[in-house]
Design an enzyme around this catalytic site. Structure first.
Site, short mmCIF file in Angstrom:
data_model
loop_
_atom_site.label_atom_id
_atom_site.label_comp_id
_atom_site.label_asym_id
_atom_site.label_seq_id
_atom_site.Cartn_x
_atom_site.Cartn_y
_atom_site.Cartn_z
N TYR A 120 -2.40 4.02 -9.61
CA TYR A 120 -2.74 5.20 -8.78
C TYR A 120 -1.98 5.01 -7.48
O TYR A 120 -1.45 3.92 -6.97
CB TYR A 120 -4.37 5.03 -8.53
N GLU A 121 -2.17 5.97 -6.81
CA GLU A 121 -1.58 6.27 -5.11
C GLU A 121 -2.10 4.85 -4.42
O GLU A 121 -1.44 4.52 -3.53
CB GLU A 121 -1.68 7.55 -4.53
#
Lengths: 260, 272, 272, 260
Positions: free
Chosen positions: A57-58
């Site tokens: 995930y970012e």
């Protein structure tokens, strides 16, 4: 997420999109995941045909394995269930920009026939928009650097436009050669999964072509909901129906989300 | 010089009207307590930098503290829109809001340049998008080694960076862990640094994914338990997703927002 | 695919004559065991990259493995000279040694560029020195934002990076801690990665200053207890300074070095 | 380290240089330390007049407090006694390049009257040197980016040259303006501490001038051991004698080194 029920389906459009997205993920892939359907699809894939799928995930949570559907990319569970959490410089420079991510998911407020995406504003001018949208986030570099991307978006004339108001993230730009000229090193959007079917780029023209219809959906419905003269593959395929295992898992996941 | 002080004193001493401030924390350790103190002290004309404005800047925008927003994603994560941000950009309420829009990778690299004492760094990005025409701080640059171009992004050097961390020791060193986002770079890039912490400890224990910030980097340390709520502080409290969901309604119209502001911020309520 | 293998198999499978290799570890976790296996397998014409050639490359140079050395400081830390390195540069013994000399900061940034998938990055350095004229991989670059110039350094992307770490887990993830130098960047910059480890553990424990390298980055993991000696592995064994001091004599003349090579490396002795 | 005894001194030249270097360090400074005399001087200063001195070594050991003299910049004790250990990118880009280090120490095989340093080779050509030296290491960026530097080197005609064979690290280059033209943002070498005295740059010409003689050393000795026409400050000062406390601590430290 709102659920559109369809009398001809025993599953919702979101569920169909989720399962189709999940089926596009291969075991062992490194997958850049966003919130919503991409998370549901990635968690589903990991629990079914792709146990070795690596979710990033970012927020920097690397190889995470959430049991509940996260509301945000920073939910605590994403960090506690991760192999490691890396800084944003590592996420964007060492993992994404270096071309180490196999597949990324993107959404869109507007999309054109070359898979270019607008998530910035609706209206005539950037400075005084009719509707200001959230903006770019990680999407432009995901669109550029992931080896390939999957776009998940509901199909309608408001969203599928001949000309979008702003190019936030590049698909194929104006067509062949555009990605190369602009140093976009990934292959670009290899599929657009909608509530009606799946579009894939023509290998020569790069234009998105309708290649799959979801069960019970007609070509006419797809054409009616597209703002450009939609090309249809022949023969056109029908998307595999979600299995009951898939549906049970998807519903359990969505129920687990704080946002459901 | 003693760096331990009350939050009100730190904001009063180190945040000036017109400053460029960065309040970072990527979904985790978002410094809400400091933001509410900035609102209470009615700081004005701030240029506010943050990858994700989130509720923290939506509240400061609605309160009229922010003149210009430098950001890369302005939504309510997993929920929907930031209505105060939209009201300001679409209707200039309560004041006109100038925006400078980037990508997460672009702002990340702008902080790296600032932290490194460089005027710019190079990356791959922005090319082929319409974003490139909307900022002066992104430009093409030719390689001196081969016939190819990269994207140069200009350094970000905030006057003040404010972050929230789990712990400080008595010597004024700070430790944070879990999702640490871009905080280290935002601190190195800044002229002045304020850190709010959950607690002061005698010594740090090893943690996965931890960052230790030496006291020489920090101007003020303020003890603010719960200072990251409704975001979270790993190993202290969880993210209050219900408040993010509720914000959709609170932020939607001006009257409800004003009521919230009076009740939760000016009445000195805990960060909401 | 199983990444756990014997060191001999890993070197045989992943290191080819003529490769560019990086064996990093800044005074800590220097991969001596892997170097001795490279010597035993008589790998030749390697371009060897390392900030500090240290004893590890002095031994490989003396054994004739290295054609070109890319480095930034070629001494015996705290002791004196690397005599095999000097004999090769001054007298081409045992083979001519081509050198490319950088600064620590310069090589560090060349690895960063390689890890980031960029052809170069920018920094401040080299200007005003005679070093700039001795390499093709450093050049001035003009800012697109202001009338100023920075130094661009070209990316380093080794065919193989080899490091030594304290631990691997059974899934092939690796953890190192303490002084971790430039290892993370050297791993991300490489096409292939070999990691020797002190031991395999069921799970990692939190440590200060730790780096976890996911298995997807790694091609081969080889258990090599003591594999960093005479440098050290924090929490496993200390640096054997006496061997660094003794190397002054061992390395000074060719005959003593050849004897050492036969005794300690070809006879399969433990890393010395 | 070899000890040069001098009948006129009750301390060695190394001890005199160490104490003079220690006295140049201010409490609270952030100091980039190397091995040998710089380490001894920094540890001495921290244990006497500068308890708040922050020591950082190239290896990334930040705010370390060794009790023994390290043989290498990576000795285990430097890491175990450090507040934190940072990566080389952090050392060179975030700490050094950003101008956050107050003072750095440098050595030299050759030095000229503008404080330019050669640590690369002795001889006529780079490609075939008479003597190949270790090279640059961190010195060029320390010389460029530290707010100021102190050079520690024994004085002799072999070392103090009118023209050095190679410029590895810049002092003042060819004189006023050279540092600015080459983007060297620190002030440069503010003092050169030798076994005979201390040289400091003339604020106008940037040329190194002998400003201090160590006790018992004559101007003639300094001139004899300098390869250029050495300028002498008038009045010339005499360096403070090492205190017995200093000498006891220095000898204890040197005795603690594996290299002694």
């Amino acid at each position: 997420m709102s659920h559109i029920e369809s009398s001809t389906l025993t599953w919702t459009a979101d569920e169909m999109m989720t399962v189709a997205a999940s089926n596009s993920l291969k075991d062992g892939n490194t997958c850049f995941v966003g919130i919503g359907i991409p998370s549901t699809a990635a968690i589903l894939a990991k629990s079914t045909h792709a146990p070795g799928l690596i979710l990033i995930y970012e927020s920097g949570t690397f190889n995470t394995n959430p049991q509940n559907l996260p509301l945000s990319i920073g939910d605590g569970e994403l960090a506690t269930k991760a192999l490691t959490v890396v800084s944003l410089p590592d996420v964007f420079n060492y993992w994404l920009q270096s071309g180490r991510i196999d597949i990324g998911f993107l959404g869109a407020a507007q999309i054109d026939k070359f898979g270019n995406i607008n998530t910035t504003f609706i209206g005539n001018t950037y400075k005084s928009p009719t509707v200001r949208l959230p903006g770019a986030g990680g999407a432009p570099e995901i669109a550029g650097s992931c080896k390939e991307t999957t776009i998940i978006v509901r199909q309608s004339k408001r969203t599928f436009l001949d000309k979008i108001d702003f190019i936030t993230s590049v698909g194929f730009g104006t067509g062949p050669g555009y990605r190369e000229r602009n140093d976009l090193r990934g292959k670009g959007p290899m599929r657009v999964i909608t509530d009606l079917g799946i579009l894939e780029p023509d290998p020569v023209t790069c234009e998105l072509v309708l290649t799959h219809l979801h069960p019970g959906v007609t070509v006419e419905q797809a054409i009616e909901n597209t703002g450009w003269k939609l090309k249809i593959a022949s023969p056109i395929k029908v998307t595999a129906e979600p299995t009951s295992e898939d549906l049970i898992k998807v519903r359990k996941l969505v129920a687990s989300s704080a946002n459901s | 010089m003693n760096k331990f002080m009350a939050l009100a004193g730190a904001i009063h001493s180190y945040v000036c009207d017109g400053d460029t401030i960065a309040m970072e924390g990527f979904t985790h350790l978002i410094p809400f307590a400091a933001a509410h103190e900035i609102i209470r002290q009615k700081k004005r004309n701030l240029t506010a930098v943050r990858l994700t404005p989130d509720l923290i800047y939506d509240q400061m925008i609605g309160a009229g503290c922010i003149k210009k927003l430098v950001f890369s994603w302005g939504g309510n994560p997993g929920v929907g829109s930031l209505h105060r941000f939209r009201d300001a950009t679409q209707n200039s309420w309560p004041v006109a809001l100038e925006i400078e829009e980037h990508t997460h990778a672009g702002l990340t690299n702008r902080y790296i340049a600032g932290a490194s004492g460089l005027p710019f760094v190079v990356m791959r990005g922005y090319r082929g998008t319409d974003l490139m025409n909307q900022t002066e701080n992104v430009a093409l640059i030719q390689s001196p080694f081969a016939d190819e171009a990269l994207t140069a992004v200009a350094a970000l050097n905030p006057d003040v960076t404010i972050i929230h961390a789990q712990q400080a020791d008595r010597l004024g060193n700070v430790m944070l862990w879990g999702i640490t986002g871009i905080q280290k770079e935002a601190v190195f890039a800044a002229s002045k640094v304020i850190v709010t912490v959950e607690e002061i400890v005698e010594s740090f224990e090893p943690k996965f994914n931890s960052v230790v910030l030496p006291s020489v980097l920090i101007n003020a340390i303020c003890v603010a338990p719960g200072g990251a709520s409704p975001s979270y502080a790993m190993d202290y409290y969880e993210r209050d997703n219900s408040q993010y969901v509720a914000w959709q309604e609170v932020g939607k119209n001006r009257e409800d927002f004003e009521k919230w502001l009076q009740r939760e911020v000016f009445a000195g309520g805990s960060p909401s």
